[in-house]
Motif scaffolding. Structure first.
Motif, PDB file in Angstrom:
ATOM      1  N   CYS A 266     -27.000  12.935 -11.070  1.00  0.00           N
ATOM      2  CA  CYS A 266     -25.688  13.428 -11.505  1.00  0.00           C
ATOM      3  C   CYS A 266     -24.893  12.331 -12.226  1.00  0.00           C
TER       4      CYS A 266
ATOM      5  N   CYS B 215     -29.243   8.259  -9.383  1.00  0.00           N
ATOM      6  CA  CYS B 215     -28.378   9.418  -9.189  1.00  0.00           C
ATOM      7  C   CYS B 215     -28.487  10.282 -10.427  1.00  0.00           C
TER       8      CYS B 215
ATOM      9  N   CYS C 265     -28.592  12.436  -3.645  1.00  0.00           N
ATOM     10  CA  CYS C 265     -28.952  11.024  -3.547  1.00  0.00           C
ATOM     11  C   CYS C 265     -28.105  10.293  -2.519  1.00  0.00           C
TER      12      CYS C 265
ATOM     13  N   CYS D 268     -23.757  16.427  -6.663  1.00  0.00           N
ATOM     14  CA  CYS D 268     -24.561  17.367  -5.859  1.00  0.00           C
ATOM     15  C   CYS D 268     -24.799  16.828  -4.455  1.00  0.00           C
TER      16      CYS D 268
HETATM   17  S1  FES Z   1     -24.890  13.054  -6.588  1.00  0.00           S
HETATM   18 FE1  FES Z   1     -26.399  14.354  -7.460  1.00  0.00          FE
HETATM   19  S2  FES Z   1     -28.082  12.954  -7.589  1.00  0.00           S
HETATM   20 FE2  FES Z   1     -26.494  11.645  -7.047  1.00  0.00          FE
END
Ligand code: FES
Ligand SMILES: Cc1cc2nc3c(=O)[nH]c(=O)nc-3n(C[C@H](O)[C@H](O)[C@H](O)COP(=O)(O)OP(=O)(O)OC[C@H]3O[C@@H](n4cnc5c(N)ncnc54)[C@H](O)[C@@H]3O)c2cc1C
Ligand code: SF4
Ligand code: FES
Lengths: 171, 329
Positions: free
Chosen positions: A151, A149, A103, A100
């Motif tokens: 994700c 992170c 972070c 996404c």
């Molecule tokens: S890329 Fe989504 S929180 Fe790290």
């Protein structure tokens, strides 16, 4: 006392009327519209707000803006030279070091600070008391543990940082 | 956050006078605990005096072989300092096991000593807590106690002090130097933090308006052979469930001298004097290490949710001593 002289990405700012409650993160995002630095937790727990202050990485969310009188701040917006990305920015793209991307600015600023700490010979929980810090994956993970992170792109984040560390060996 | 006035101190005496005269004023260090608490509503100072630009930012060796640490030295700089790494590796290791790279760059020595408990009920202003609101009750007792005390607690509070750094410093016989409205005083760090008793709102013996200026580490040759062991729920960036700071000196298989302090188990960094007494002059064997841990833990009074910590601390203490002694279990 509400005036603040602060350099952000090389640009000097003379600010007036800074409310004492403003954090460095809110100053960057809300007043200067530099929204690259992210607010994940606002409690020092996630690292999304990481910026460099006089070359050292900190959590901008726990740092009051007025404490930064005379400081030089670097944020994610200040890393590229025109169209040329900072090596870590390029490496994050190359290695898919994000999903996404929320972070990512904090990860990249934190990695710059971390690599500098290693260059200066700072020890870590992993490296112990030895004189030489070897930047293996365990060391990178420990050095980056203040950046979460959601994700779960950790494997690629470590790969991107490892890549840049090898490109620019210790001087 | 409540509104407050901010001032940058350039003179210690004036900063002290300002805070001493105003019950709503507080000193500000790196802000990593205080700013968090202001946002949570746990702290509501009307005035912040930023002391980080006062000249207490040096780590200096003393002629007798000790080290004097300025109150404003950042945790990362202290951990990396050559004198600390050579003379007191336990302290460097304790610092590096705490928080994150970013937070260690911000946190000061004084702020670290004065950080408050991470008890979740203390941090949540909607739940009763004797430490935050005296007399309101303790929500932890009968509640979530995984991170709470097994030694020295009271019926009023079972919180633990969260610092790693302070545990190493207590093992090293550190002294705190304090400047107040009526002058200077110093005290052993082991007497600086309090047990909760019936006044858990007071973490330390520091008076309002007193400024920490330095921490003194005495010459302690055995500390060159020391270590910090921390057990936590994840491998990095987590507070201790239990931790052990230890230094050990052995000659011909006999323990000449020893220093032990434990973290994550009490309202203050816990100096393990009973364990130390059980070790001095005795053989450096795993059995003796176990007896020492048992002696210290005889007084343990765990909660239903943290009884595991008694065994965990025993194992961690024995393992730390074994590592220092170079003996297998
Ligand atoms: S890329 Fe989504 S929180 Fe790290
Ligand atoms: C996400 C997170 C994880 C963490 N993990 C760990 C961990 O694993 N281990 C660990 O040990 N710590 C951990 N910490 C805590 C951290 O170490 C402390 O917040 C920090 O050391 C506090 O120092 P500071 O300078 O920021 O203090 P501040 O927040 O500025 O101040 C803390 C207190 O000290 C007072 N004060 C500051 N300077 C002085 C002075 N000179 N004299 C008198 N009073 C003073 C202030 O008034 C305030 O009451 C963590 C913190 C966070 C946010
Ligand atoms: S343990 Fe202490 S800090 Fe936690 S709720 Fe009880 S009184 Fe408050
Ligand atoms: S927003 Fe600052 S650490 Fe999460």
């Amino acid at each position: 006392m509400d005036a603040l002289h602060i350099a952000i990405n090389g640009v000097a700012h003379d600010l007036k009327g800074v409310d004492a409650r403003t954090t460095l993160l809110d100053l960057l995002r809300d007043r200067l519209h530099l929204t690259g630095s992210k607010k994940g937790c606002d409690h020092g727990q996630c690292g999304a707000c990481t910026v460099l202050v006089n070359g050292r990485r900190i959590n901008a969310c726990l740092s009051l803006a007025l404490t930064h009188e005379g400081d030089a701040i670097i944020t994610i917006e200040g890393l590229a030279q025109g169209d040329t990305l900072h090596p870590l920015q390029a490496a994050f793209i190359e290695h898919d070091g994000f999903q996404c991307g929320y972070c990512t600015p904090g990860q990249i600023c934190s990695a710059i600070g971390m690599l500098d700490e290693v260059r200066r010979g700072q020890p870590s929980h992993v490296s112990g008391d030895g004189e030489h810090v070897e930047l293996d994956d365990a060391e990178i993970r420990e050095g980056m543990s203040g950046n979460l992170c959601r994700c779960g792109a950790y494997v690629n984040i470590v790969a991107a940082i490892r890549d840049v560390a090898r490109q620019a060996p210790e001087s | 956050m409540n509104p407050f006035a901010y001032e940058r101190a350039s003179d210690a005496v004036r900063a002290i006078a300002a805070v001493a005269a105003d019950p709503d004023a507080m000193f500000l260090g790196g802000g990593t605990n205080l700013v968090d608490h202001m946002r949570l509503g746990v702290a509501k100072p009307g005035r912040l005096i930023d002391v980080t630009r006062l000249p207490f930012d040096q780590v200096e060796g003393t002629p007798d072989g000790g080290v004097r640490i300025g109150a404003n030295v950042r945790n990362s700089d202290l951990a990396a300092h050559p004198l600390i790494r050579a003379r007191y590796p336990v302290l460097s290791q304790a610092l590096l096991s705490g928080a994150s790279g970013q937070l260690r760059n911000m946190a000061t020595t004084a702020g670290n000593l004065l950080q408050r408990t991470r008890c979740v009920y203390f941090q949540n202003v909607d739940t009763p807590c004797n430490k935050r609101r005296p007399g309101s009750g303790c929500s932890a007792i009968g509640g979530y106690t995984r991170y709470h005390a097994i030694l020295g607690a009271s019926e009023h509070c079972i919180a633990v002090h969260p610092s790693d750094m302070a545990v190493a410093m207590v093992a090293l016989d550190a002294t705190v130097e304090v400047l107040g409205p009526s002058g200077e005083r110093r005290m052993p760090l082991v007497d600086f933090h309090r047990l909760p008793g019936d006044a858990p709102e007071r973490d330390t013996v520091l008076q309002h308006g007193e400024l920490i200026t330095a921490v003194m580490l005495p010459a302690l040759p055995l500390a060159a052979h020391s270590l910090y062991r921390k057990v936590r729920d994840r491998r990095s960036f987590a507070f201790a469930l239990v931790s052990v700071a230890a230094a050990l000196q052995i000659r011909d298989g006999t323990i000449q001298d020893v220093r032990i302090a434990c973290g994550g188990v009490a309202h203050k960094p816990w100096r393990a004097t009973r364990a130390e007494e059980t070790l001095r002059g005795n053989p450096a064997t795993p059995e003796q290490f176990g007896r020492a841990a048992d002696a210290e833990l005889a007084a343990a009074q765990p909660q239903p949710g943290n009884a595991f910590k008694v065994k965990m601390l025993r194992n961690t203490l024995v393992a730390a001593l074994q590592e220092l002694a170079g003996v297998a279990g």
